[in-house]
Design a protein around this motif. Structure first.
Motif, PDB file in Angstrom:
ATOM      1  N   ARG A  22      74.655   1.743  16.959  1.00  0.00           N
ATOM      2  CA  ARG A  22      75.619   1.616  15.858  1.00  0.00           C
ATOM      3  C   ARG A  22      75.778   2.960  15.155  1.00  0.00           C
ATOM      4  NH1 ARG A  22      78.088  -2.269  13.146  1.00  0.00           N
ATOM      5  NH2 ARG A  22      76.965  -3.854  14.355  1.00  0.00           N
ATOM      6  N   GLY A  23      76.988   3.429  15.068  1.00  0.00           N
ATOM      7  CA  GLY A  23      77.283   4.677  14.388  1.00  0.00           C
ATOM      8  C   GLY A  23      77.184   5.917  15.248  1.00  0.00           C
ATOM      9  N   ARG A  36      80.800   4.670  18.303  1.00  0.00           N
ATOM     10  CA  ARG A  36      82.092   5.361  18.328  1.00  0.00           C
ATOM     11  C   ARG A  36      82.260   5.918  19.743  1.00  0.00           C
ATOM     12  NH1 ARG A  36      81.632   9.868  14.418  1.00  0.00           N
ATOM     13  NH2 ARG A  36      79.398   9.711  14.864  1.00  0.00           N
TER      14      ARG A  36
END
Length: 406
Positions: free
Chosen positions: A313-314, A337
């Protein structure tokens, strides 16, 4: 006048065949329902691995190649090769695309012409499915034209074995058809291998697919165990490949290189159940192992990022290759991403949330992880290793202190 060949389907099977036939002196129509692909081909832009812009330009310059979406351009053909794939849908072969292809060319079938099925199919497809469609659509009897099957053989990324120097298995529904099919491919390849019937040829294609699929499953499961044991499975694979006997090289991968393989080998369990009433346990086990590899890739990537004090995540993740797309979809769902670079991206539906980029040094340097997902040779793997902070390599292409391999 040169003989006219129609190749139905201008993908990874049909386009190289069309190019080789032009070199051999045929007038070739590349028939494809995808109008966007036809426009690209007629503009000189190749859209299948193994065919470069130079080969396509030479075919156009000869005046003996054109792509078309209009079935009427098949009129007057001497030979037609059907490369339409047979997919699995709801646990059974979907013969719709093949039936559509056969139906499109049937009205232009003339006495003495030859039709060859190259797409993988379960034993009996050529005689039980394609032949009646051709007879019905043309008004001819099976004795009026020639019909056969020949497996498509190719290994993506292998520069040594191409269409011209790869032995070609050929078959026909009768002796005259076998002669016609053998004569046709004899003009394109160095060696033909005649077999007694299309059923044998069709089973040969499935056997080759199944062997590759089972070998990949073995390597994939070994890679899972090797990671837990702290062993570099790639080193073991390379060492095993040095034996001069009894070893067919196979390496771990998140997806079979030939995207048709998992579908092709599904015909075998289906056909066995249909004809014998039992399952094909070896293939079913291989299917299960290979189907879980995208999830395993994401799990391994997550563990690698955790060791670097990051989470999925991130994180900014650059995928070199989009296949299997399940990896990109899962990473997006977990909050990464995701960027991706893939020269064959037009062959996939790019998942929502994925941004397509160029695989340059700046893009690699910005990524928290660069994942070598595809097996294409179009990437500069030395640059990947130098420019990236961390590389997770599922294809065994990179080495270095910043590289972790599947």
């Amino acid at each position: 006048m040169a003989e006219k060949l129609v190749v139905v389907g201008q993908g990874p099977a049909g386009l190289p065949l069309a190019m080789r036939a032009v070199e051999a002196g045929f007038r070739v129509v590349g028939l494809d329902e995808d109008e966007w692909r036809v426009k690209r081909l007629n503009a000189g832009e190749p859209c299948a691995e193994g065919v470069g812009a130079g080969a396509l330009a030479a075919a156009h310059a000869s005046g003996r190649y054109a792509a078309s979406a209009d079935a009427a351009d098949a009129s007057g053909f001497d030979v037609c090769v059907l490369t339409s794939p047979v997919r699995m849908r709801n646990g059974a072969p979907d013969l719709g695309p093949l039936g559509s292809a056969a139906g499109r060319i049937a009205p232009f079938l003339r006495p003495g012409a030859t039709v060859v099925l190259e797409g993988a199919a379960y034993p009996g497809t050529t005689e039980e499915f394609v032949r009646p469609l051709l007879e019905q659509g043309s008004g001819l009897s099976g004795d009026d034209f020639h019909l056969g099957h020949s497996p498509h053989r190719a290994e993506p990324g292998n520069p040594r074995w191409r269409l011209g120097n790869t032995p070609k298995v050929v078959s026909g529904v009768d002796a005259a058809s076998l002669r016609a099919v053998t004569d046709f491919y004899g003009r394109l390849v160095r060696e033909t291998v005649p077999v007694s019937s299309p059923r044998v040829s069709e089973l040969c294609a499935l056997l080759e697919s199944a062997r590759a699929h089972v070998g990949a499953a073995l390597a994939n499961e070994l890679s899972i165990f090797a990671a837990h044991l702290g062993v570099d499975v790639w080193e073991a694979v390379e060492a095993a490949s040095t034996t001069p006997f009894g070893h067919a090289a196979a390496a771990p991968s998140p997806a079979i290189q030939d995207s048709c393989l998992p579908l092709d080998v599904a015909y075998l369990p289906w056909g066995i159940r249909r004809g014998v009433g039992r399952g094909f346990r070896l293939i079913e086990a291989a299917n299960d192992v290979n189907a879980h590899m995208p999830a395993h890739v994401v799990d391994r990537l997550g563990l690698a990022l955790n060791r670097r004090c990051r989470s999925i995540r991130g994180s900014r993740i650059l995928l070199l290759g989009l296949s299997p797309v399940e990896v990109a979809k899962t990473l997006c769902r977990l909050g990464a991403r995701v960027r991706a670079a893939d020269p064959q991206a037009e062959d996939f539906v790019v998942p929502a949330g994925v941004e397509m980029v160029e695989p340059d040094a700046a893009e690699m340097a910005r990524a928290d992880a660069v994942v070598v997902l595809g097996g294409q040779d179009c990437y500069d793997y030395d640059l990947v290793q130098r420019a990236s902070r961390f590389v997770f390599d599922t294809r065994g292409r990179c080495r270095g202190p910043n590289v972790e391999r599947l």
